[in-house]
Design a protein around this motif. Sequence first.
Motif: not given
Length: 123
Positions: A12-28
């Motif tokens: 669950r933590l790994l999935n949430e981390r991956a989602e957050l990292a993907a969103h941060l890449r989108e913002v950048k």
Amino acid sequence: MNAAQLAFFRQRLLNERAELAAHLREVKTSIASHERDSDEADQASFEEELRLALRQADRESRLITNIDAALKRIESGDYGYCEETGEPIGLQRLLFRPTAKLSIEAKERQERKEHHFRKARGE
């Protein structure tokens, strides 16, 4: 906590981390690809959206740090135990906040203490 529960929270933590990292890449990417508008209203609108996106990105970056810390606690065998008391945090709390480091009781004490200090300083 048994091995299956630890595996569940780790995933669950790994999935949430991956989602957050993907969103941060989108913002950048969004920020980097923006062209300045000649229209002041459009530019002001973009700057307000940018301010909100950066605030959200800051929160997400801090959450990634907390997720990484929780993953380390899983690896070290400390996950699910209150850092203050050493008692189990409880599955319900971890399901709600998988990055929790404190039991509900310890967190409430911490919040009361913070509230008391703010009140004493006149905030």
